[in-house]
Design a protein around this motif. Sequence first.
Motif, mmCIF file in Angstrom:
data_model
loop_
_atom_site.group_PDB
_atom_site.id
_atom_site.type_symbol
_atom_site.label_atom_id
_atom_site.label_comp_id
_atom_site.label_asym_id
_atom_site.label_seq_id
_atom_site.Cartn_x
_atom_site.Cartn_y
_atom_site.Cartn_z
ATOM 1 N N LEU A 26 0.757 -1.206 0.197
ATOM 2 C CA LEU A 26 0.547 -0.026 -0.618
ATOM 3 C C LEU A 26 1.338 1.291 0.358
ATOM 4 C CD1 LEU A 26 -2.860 -0.893 2.589
ATOM 5 C CD2 LEU A 26 -2.703 -1.440 0.434
ATOM 6 N N PHE A 40 0.089 5.142 -11.363
ATOM 7 C CA PHE A 40 -1.593 5.017 -10.493
ATOM 8 C C PHE A 40 -2.106 4.139 -11.298
ATOM 9 C CE2 PHE A 40 -0.164 9.508 -9.173
ATOM 10 C CZ PHE A 40 -0.211 9.191 -7.747
ATOM 11 N N TRP A 43 -0.582 0.825 -10.211
ATOM 12 C CA TRP A 43 -0.014 0.368 -8.620
ATOM 13 C C TRP A 43 -1.514 0.265 -7.639
ATOM 14 C CZ3 TRP A 43 1.513 5.165 -4.530
ATOM 15 C CH2 TRP A 43 1.181 4.352 -3.485
ATOM 16 N N PHE A 44 -2.361 0.890 -8.817
ATOM 17 C CA PHE A 44 -4.067 -0.194 -8.255
ATOM 18 C C PHE A 44 -4.272 -1.380 -8.247
ATOM 19 C CE2 PHE A 44 -4.077 5.341 -6.041
ATOM 20 C CZ PHE A 44 -4.763 4.648 -5.469
ATOM 21 N N ARG A 46 -5.731 -0.901 -11.447
ATOM 22 C CA ARG A 46 -6.454 -0.199 -12.392
ATOM 23 C C ARG A 46 -7.003 1.197 -12.347
ATOM 24 N NH1 ARG A 46 -12.072 1.412 -7.587
ATOM 25 N NH2 ARG A 46 -10.966 2.791 -6.766
ATOM 26 N N VAL A 50 -7.421 9.647 -9.781
ATOM 27 C CA VAL A 50 -6.934 9.605 -8.609
ATOM 28 C C VAL A 50 -6.734 11.084 -8.135
ATOM 29 C CG1 VAL A 50 -4.488 9.674 -7.724
ATOM 30 C CG2 VAL A 50 -5.295 8.503 -10.411
ATOM 31 N N ASN A 73 -9.478 6.318 -6.882
ATOM 32 C CA ASN A 73 -8.183 5.879 -6.575
ATOM 33 C C ASN A 73 -7.758 6.619 -5.730
ATOM 34 O OD1 ASN A 73 -8.424 3.659 -8.235
ATOM 35 N ND2 ASN A 73 -6.564 4.195 -9.753
ATOM 36 N N VAL A 75 -5.194 8.742 -3.067
ATOM 37 C CA VAL A 75 -4.019 8.814 -2.239
ATOM 38 C C VAL A 75 -3.672 9.857 -1.238
ATOM 39 C CG1 VAL A 75 -1.560 9.345 -3.580
ATOM 40 C CG2 VAL A 75 -3.581 7.628 -5.092
ATOM 41 N N ARG A 97 -10.478 -0.950 -0.641
ATOM 42 C CA ARG A 97 -8.903 -1.670 -0.981
ATOM 43 C C ARG A 97 -8.785 -0.249 -1.872
ATOM 44 N NH1 ARG A 97 -9.459 -4.819 2.618
ATOM 45 N NH2 ARG A 97 -9.994 -7.177 2.275
ATOM 46 N N ASN A 98 -9.060 0.568 -1.709
ATOM 47 C CA ASN A 98 -8.751 2.024 -3.088
ATOM 48 C C ASN A 98 -8.119 3.164 -2.590
ATOM 49 O OD1 ASN A 98 -11.313 2.533 -1.213
ATOM 50 N ND2 ASN A 98 -11.667 4.230 -3.299
ATOM 51 N N ARG A 100 -3.895 4.110 -1.440
ATOM 52 C CA ARG A 100 -2.284 4.037 -1.401
ATOM 53 C C ARG A 100 -2.546 4.558 -0.480
ATOM 54 N NH1 ARG A 100 -4.661 0.019 -2.739
ATOM 55 N NH2 ARG A 100 -4.351 -1.474 -4.730
#
Length: 220
Positions: A26, A40, A43-44, A46, A50, A73, A75, A97-98, A100
């Motif tokens: 993560l 990104f 990393w995700f 998908r 962002v 996504n 961040v 889950r989404n 980072r």
Amino acid sequence: MVSYVQRGGRMTVGQQRAWEEHWPALGRKVAELPEGPIDFGAWFGREAPVLLEIGSGMGETTSQLAAAAPELNYVAVEVYEPGLGQLMLRAEKLGVRNLRLINGDAVVLLTRHVPENSLHGVRIFFPDPWPKKRHHKRRLVQPEFVALVASRLEPGGTLHLATDWENYAEQMLEVCSGEPSLKNRYDDWAPRPGWRPVTKFENRAREEGRISRDLIFERR
């Protein structure tokens, strides 16, 4: 230009566990990122809009906002490692889950690793107010920084700020209004969005008689 003043602090056992278990997947450190923009999507796992939150603190708000917006996504960039550990604990509990995490200076991140016109939104909620006048120059929201953030937003992307310090709110309004690539979605203050969680710090501000103010600017 830097976005923060480094704070120390030890992690709790739980924060250390979260760091050991979840950080490899993560998290990333700004100082260890390879040259060029972050992918990104890779990393995700998908492609999705962002949203970058600058200064996630102990993650109380961030975890809830990411959980409430699975289509993004999400961040979070933060300099305080125990805060990121706590955020991972909160995210784990909520089944997020989404999300980072990035540890380090947001200015370096934006300058070196985030392309122009790429962010769906940027959120800066309750940054350090540096209330003493002689420390105002340390505040994050300054013209150079806002210009940098604005350049990374896609057209129509939003910069959403919130603070409970009146003087800082007025500075934010003045600085963002002076950035030609941004327009205020409202005449001045934005209505407080119901989806932004009320934190213990915001409750404390209310008890001390300080009113929280939101600002939402759009990239032209």
